[in-house]
Write an enzyme that holds these catalytic residues in place. Structure first.
Site, PDB file in Angstrom:
ATOM      1  N   GLU A   1      -0.073  -0.995  -2.343  1.00  0.00           N
ATOM      2  CA  GLU A   1       1.306  -1.330  -1.635  1.00  0.00           C
ATOM      3  C   GLU A   1       2.122  -0.995  -0.175  1.00  0.00           C
ATOM      4  O   GLU A   1       2.422  -1.230   1.388  1.00  0.00           O
ATOM      5  CB  GLU A   1       2.572  -0.733  -2.191  1.00  0.00           C
ATOM      6  CG  GLU A   1       3.984  -1.526  -2.229  1.00  0.00           C
ATOM      7  CD  GLU A   1       4.440  -3.129  -1.821  1.00  0.00           C
ATOM      8  OE1 GLU A   1       5.217  -3.399  -0.989  1.00  0.00           O
ATOM      9  OE2 GLU A   1       2.963  -4.122  -2.377  1.00  0.00           O
ATOM     10  N   ASP A   2       1.393   0.651   0.048  1.00  0.00           N
ATOM     11  CA  ASP A   2       1.977   1.541   0.673  1.00  0.00           C
ATOM     12  C   ASP A   2       0.462   1.849   1.704  1.00  0.00           C
ATOM     13  O   ASP A   2       1.408   2.488   3.247  1.00  0.00           O
ATOM     14  CB  ASP A   2       1.961   2.522   0.271  1.00  0.00           C
ATOM     15  CG  ASP A   2       3.735   1.882  -0.144  1.00  0.00           C
ATOM     16  OD1 ASP A   2       4.974   1.200   0.178  1.00  0.00           O
ATOM     17  OD2 ASP A   2       4.058   2.398  -1.052  1.00  0.00           O
TER      18      ASP A   2
END
Length: 765
Positions: A113-114
């Site tokens: 996700e990051d």
């Protein structure tokens, strides 16, 4: 990014590129502020090795380095390196003694996700199992569980579906939420409230349902502190003061209990503990009492070597001190659905103090605190974690049951209602006549019990016996009740009013589903009759097999869907004919003298008095027939009237007498008209609605005389309204229920014979 096994100095060097080390273990019990230092690789490996000597150190080291490099210079709201968060999550999970794959997934859970990491890369380096766990957690990260009802429900669906694939997703998600709650002070105020509500509404109860009481309590207290800091501080101040005052008393009770068990040859570990702030606050709110009125703030846990010793300890306690009535519960013989097992009792102990005891074995204590995480599913050779939990865990069985509701819920709100009810309610335990244990939420009734036994039992329930005595189906059940549900084959669907009586989401969903099915069957039956009538009139051959081939043209999945759509007025019967016979041309209804009132309607739907001369007309038996039928709202219709049916989309058929002036409103919609005929069973007569208007002399007792005439002739008054037409006369509008036109005419004639009655007319709606 793979790395070989490293020595402690090498691990130091790798970790120092981010921040200096800290060797303090994370305890899931106590809220902590974020660390300014973090674990090194060898700290993490040692934590796992302490409970799993066969841990894959190389895998843990590679994951540590990969996540550290992937997050790079990212920081959290607190200013700490972002990598401290996945490290803390992994540390929490090591306290739960979870397997290598779960620890690695915790380290990597934010990478897709990051960062620039991908699922394919994680699969390649760490394997498909870990990749699937990380992807499952990535999907959950975007879910916002406090939002509009429908959105919240749909997100909760996704959360539980992801958990059902692999329960370790839930464990990582709960650890992730726990660390986020511990560091919530650095988040903006608006987000703090949203996260706190979400935790209290969903994550804390979910942890409790999974048996993870320790984590549930900390999540609740952290949420409580966030959402109502003043109340939290007041409770904590009172608790601390009370603890200080009773410090000697607590140790005295511990020592007296331990001595009593030793004197009777039992080896027991006795520990005192105080209840948590949120638990105390909710009890004060629920019982509307002050802090000083609570008598069970302190509890004592008695850990015994085996189950037999637990019951021996119970006997010793009960023969030594007086028992508080109503406070004994045996969850060893009847465990809770989250696998919780323990004996609860309260006695008037030393110093005339109420002493609340929980007596359990060491294994029960582990499961009580850690829930599904206490199942040693990191061991080799026991199958996948999900498969093992299916065999060993009632908590996971509840989860799978909840997921099953997904397929039965017509919309997300129903699912949310069911899940929240299941998450928050405590339980009562009841039995079938054959001794099967049924666990239900508190305040559940026999309707809930019937649906818990089986959906068919609930749908056909007509009565019950509780402990051998007849009782209403709405009776609230108590612990230990034996319930016998009486059923009837004549009832295939429950009354829709049951939905408001049921407590459990399962019962409500089943009642809604059965009601929808019954209504759909009525529409499908009506639609089939309409279609078959059209085919008879046009001399076309109808066959289900032929209609099945035309389903794509009608954009319906099944024949029943087509028939229900026709019955609801969504599809015309002529559209069905055209789909089956492309050359079919729709009939045109010819009307005569449209401006002369309802006579053209009679011509268009001419129904001869002999029903055998109109075989295509749809038979009408009454409101309780298998068709969605209602009668003209302002006058009704009774057997003996010549009648016509008007199809209203989504409502079914409305039956009008042929002389009804309301039929003028439908003259321009001939496709809504249906030939109908009466088909009354004389062996079991039904009442039908009719309306009369009575003008009577305004004198005392006149209304009583009118009502007496109707009652003497077996009529039933359903509704009555009065209006004053002049000082001397009153007009009564009476809705009656009668058997047929002859019955109605007899009542009207008897009313006309009364001297106080000036005029009686039937109202044709």
């Amino acid at each position: 990014m793979a790395a070989s096994r490293q020595s402690p100095p090498q691990m130091h060097a790798a970790a120092d590129s981010v921040v200096a080390a800290s060797q303090q273990p994370v305890q899931p019990r106590t809220p902590k502020t974020p660390r300014s230092r973090m674990m090194r690789q060898y700290d993490l490996v040692e934590r796992v090795r302490s409970y799993n000597p066969n841990t894959n150190e190389d895998l843990l080291n590679r994951a540590y380095v990969y996540a550290m490099k992937a997050h790079g210079s990212q920081t959290r709201a607190s200013g700490d390196p972002y990598f401290t968060h996945p490290l803390e999550v992994a540390a929490i999970l090591t306290d739960l003694k979870l397997d290598d794959a779960t620890i690695v997934a915790a380290l990597l859970h934010d990478t897709i996700e990051d960062t620039e990491a991908t699922r394919a890369e994680i699969d390649q380096i760490f394997g498909h199992e870990i990749g699937a766990l990380v992807e499952g957690l990535t999907k959950l990260k975007r879910l916002e569980l406090v939002s509009r009802e429908a959105k919240q429900a749909e997100n909760l669906r996704k959360l539980l579906l992801a958990i059902a694939d692999d329960v370790r997703v839930l464990l990582v998600k709960l650890a992730d939420r726990l660390h986020n709650m511990r560091t919530l002070e650095f988040v903006p105020e608006a987000s703090r409230r949203r996260i706190g509500e979400e935790t209290l509404d969903i994550y804390a109860p979910l942890a409790g349902r999974m048996g993870m009481q320790e984590m549930r309590e900390e999540l609740e207290d952290l949420s409580f502190r966030t959402l109502d800091a003043d109340a939290y501080n007041v409770v904590m101040q009172r608790l601390d003061a009370l603890t200080e005052r009773n410090r000697n008393l607590i140790s005295e009770i511990e020592s007296q209990l331990s001595k009593k068990f030793r004197d009777n040859g039992l080896s027991a570990r006795v520990t005192g503990r105080r209840k948590k702030p949120f638990s105390i606050w909710t009890k004060m709110e629920r019982k509307s009492v002050g802090f000083e009125q609570l008598s069970d703030i302190f509890g004592f846990r008695v850990i015994m070597p085996d189950v037999a010793c637990c019951y021996r300890a119970l006997g010793i306690v009960h023969t030594t001190w007086p028992v508080v009535p109503g406070r004994f519960k045996d969850y060893i013989s009847t465990p809770k659905q989250n696998d919780y097992r323990s004996i609860h009792t309260t006695v008037i102990g030393p110093g005339q103090q109420r002493v609340e005891l929980q007596i359990r074995t060491e294994e029960m204590d582990q499961i009580a605190e850690l829930g599904i995480a206490a199942h040693a599913f990191y061991k080799d050779g026991v199958g996948s974690p999900t498969e093992l939990l299916k065999r060993e865990s009632n908590a996971f069985a509840w989860l799978r049951h909840t997921i099953g509701i997904l397929s039965e819920s017509a919309n997300p709100e129903e699912f949310l209602e069911h899940t929240k009810l299941e998450l928050f309610h405590d339980q009562v335990f009841c039995f079938t006549p054959k001794g099967k244990l049924i666990a239900l939420p508190r305040h559940a009734n026999v309707i809930d019990f019937a649906y818990a036994v089986h959906t068919d039992v609930g749908n056909s329930a007509v009565g019950c016996k509780i402990n051998g005595k007849f009782a209403p189906l709405s009776s609230e059940l108590q612990n230990g009740d034996e319930v016998e549900v009486l059923t009837s084959d004549a009832q295939s669907a429950p009354p829709s009013a049951w939905e408001s009586l049921a407590v459990t989401g399962k019962a409500r969903a089943a009642i809604r589903r059965a009601t929808r099915t019954a209504v759909r069957d009525q529409y499908a039956g009506l639609g089939r009759r309409i279609v078959e009538r059209l085919f008879e009139r046009t001399k076309l051959e109808y066959a289900d097999d032929k209609l099945k081939g035309a389903l794509p043209r009608l954009a319906r999945a099944s024949i029943d869907d087509v028939m229900a759509a026709v019955g609801r007025g969504e599809i015309k019967a002529s559209d069905v004919a055209r789909a089956m016979y492309p050359d079919y041309k729709e009939e045109r209804v010819v009307r005569y003298g449209a401006k002369k009132g309802p006579a053209p309607a009679a011509a268009a739907v001419k129904a001869p008095p002999d029903p055998h001369r109109a075989p295509s007309a749809i038979p009408i038996r009454g409101i309780n027939s298998g068709l969605p039928v209602k009668f003209a709202p302002n006058g009704g219709a009774v057997p003996g009237d010549r009648i016509v049916g008007i199809v209203t989309p989504g409502e079914g058929i409305t039956i009008y007498p042929i002389q009804s002036p309301a039929l003028k409103d439908f003259e321009e919609e001939p496709e809504r008209w249906l030939d109908v005929r009466w088909d009354v069973d004389e062996a079991s007569p039904q009442r039908f609605p009719a309306r009369i208007r009575v003008e009577n002399v305004n004198e005392p007792g006149s209304l009583a005389q009118v009502a007496t005439v109707i009652a003497e002739h077996d009529g039933n008054i359903d509704n009555i309204s009065m209006s004053r037409r002049s000082p001397d006369f009153t007009e009564l509008t009476i809705d009656l229920e009668v058997y047929d036109l002859k019955h109605l005419s007899a009542i009207i004639n008897q009313l006309r014979a009364k001297t106080i009655v000036a005029r009686v007319d039937r109202v044709n709606g």
